[in-house]
Design an enzyme around this catalytic site. Structure first.
Site, mmCIF file in Angstrom:
data_model
loop_
_atom_site.group_PDB
_atom_site.id
_atom_site.type_symbol
_atom_site.label_atom_id
_atom_site.label_comp_id
_atom_site.label_asym_id
_atom_site.label_seq_id
_atom_site.Cartn_x
_atom_site.Cartn_y
_atom_site.Cartn_z
ATOM 1 C CG ASP A 124 -0.308 -0.519 2.480
ATOM 2 O OD1 ASP A 124 0.922 -0.374 2.609
ATOM 3 O OD2 ASP A 124 -1.024 -1.054 3.330
ATOM 4 C CG ASP A 163 -8.611 -1.432 11.879
ATOM 5 O OD1 ASP A 163 -7.670 -2.179 11.513
ATOM 6 O OD2 ASP A 163 -8.941 -0.415 11.231
ATOM 7 C CG HIS A 184 -5.813 -2.488 8.821
ATOM 8 N ND1 HIS A 184 -5.879 -1.165 9.168
ATOM 9 C CD2 HIS A 184 -4.497 -2.818 8.974
ATOM 10 C CE1 HIS A 184 -4.686 -0.712 9.493
ATOM 11 N NE2 HIS A 184 -3.824 -1.708 9.390
ATOM 12 C CD GLU A 235 -8.573 0.883 7.952
ATOM 13 O OE1 GLU A 235 -8.442 -0.139 8.653
ATOM 14 O OE2 GLU A 235 -8.038 1.966 8.241
HETATM 15 P P1 PGA Z 1 2.159 -1.628 12.567
HETATM 16 O O1 PGA Z 1 0.941 -1.638 11.530
HETATM 17 O O2 PGA Z 1 3.121 -2.649 12.083
HETATM 18 O O3 PGA Z 1 2.736 -0.231 12.497
HETATM 19 O O4 PGA Z 1 1.592 -1.960 13.891
HETATM 20 C C1 PGA Z 1 0.423 -2.858 11.137
HETATM 21 C C2 PGA Z 1 -0.664 -2.651 10.105
HETATM 22 O O5 PGA Z 1 -1.310 -1.595 10.123
HETATM 23 O O6 PGA Z 1 -0.881 -3.556 9.272
#
Ligand code: PGA
Length: 260
Positions: free
Chosen positions: A67, A136, A138, A143
């Site tokens: 992404d 959350d 995702h 999301e």
């Molecule tokens: P993070 O994010 O590694 O910064 O905790 C994980 C994600 O959003 O997939």
């Protein structure tokens, strides 16, 4: 899913790096799916260490990132382009033309997303997709309530994700609202997936992903339908798994012929 509960994030990252090395040994032209965020940092450091020790070679490999933020120029310090250059690509020998990251400044986003999907297909598909998980649930930036069949497209971030990621920006206001992300359908076509999750803040999402129902409310739960998923956890991230003793039991008795 194979659940691997490690004493800490560093040992989990080492195991995940061993898996990347093993893939590149058996298939030097491997296509890697890569993630950003805090979670894969130790994995990338370990991969760089292996490269410096000549244990891993990326000259024929290629990569696709999950992404990118819309509206951030590639040189913006919080762009995922910058993140990947800084934390991985400038330290290893993957040819620049083999690195693919969605373009956050694409003028025609739908066409860019379609072209991204086509490039993955033309590269032969992703052999190993590295994933983190959002608090959350995702994966990528898919999301909650994302279509479980979605393809690469624009998404609007939840306020929770924006605030989780605000630490990479000067202020919450600077965190973009929109992103381009591989879809859940895109991620599910990877031949193998390694998801890493560390820390107490991920425990609820991890338990819902592994032991909850498959639902777009927890996008990562779709991974229950993928035949080759490894989940690398530290103890705090595994704390809410009701069957964690079983997962430890399975891992301890893994037959020696069953390698990464
Ligand atoms: P993070 O994010 O590694 O910064 O905790 C994980 C994600 O959003 O997939």
């Amino acid at each position: 899913m194979e659940i691997i509960i490690c004493p800490d994030a560093d040992s989990a990252s080492l195991s995940a790096a061993d898996q990347v090395a093993s893939l590149l040994h058996s298939k030097p032209t491997a296509v890697l799916g890569l993630a950003t965020g805090g979670t894969p940092l130790a994995l990338y450091s370990e991969i760089i260490r292996k490269y410096q020790k000549h244990q891993i070679n990326f000259s024929q490999a290629s990569s696709f990132n999950l992404d990118e933020y819309i509206g951030l120029a590639p040189g913006h310090p919080a762009s995922y382009q910058s993140f990947m250059q800084e934390n991985l690509f400038r330290h290893i020998n993957m040819p620049a033309e083999s690195v693919h990251i969605p373009d956050g400044l694409a003028v025609d986003v739908p066409s860019h997303c379609l072209a991204y999907e086509n490039s993955i297909r033309e590269a032969g598909g992703i052999d190993l997709q590295i994933l983190g998980i959002g608090t959350d649930g995702h994966i990528g930036f898919n999301e909650p309530t994302s279509s479980l069949a979605s393809r690469t497209r624009i998404k609007t971030l939840t306020e929770r994700t924006r605030s989780d990621n605000a630490r990479f920006f000067h202020s919450m206001e600077e965190v973009p609202h929109h992103v381009i992300t591989m879809g859940i359908g895109t991620i599910m076509e990877s031949r193998a997936i390694s998801l890493l999750a560390f820390g107490e803040s991920k425990a609820r999402a991890v338990a819902d992903m592994v032991e909850g129902p498959i639902t777009s409310s927890v996008p990562a739960s779709i991974l229950q339908m993928h035949p080759t998923v490894r989940v690398f956890l530290d103890e705090p991230a595994a704390a809410l798994l009701s069957r964690r003793d079983y997962y430890r039991h399975v891992f301890a008795r893994k037959p020696s012929w069953q390698k990464w």
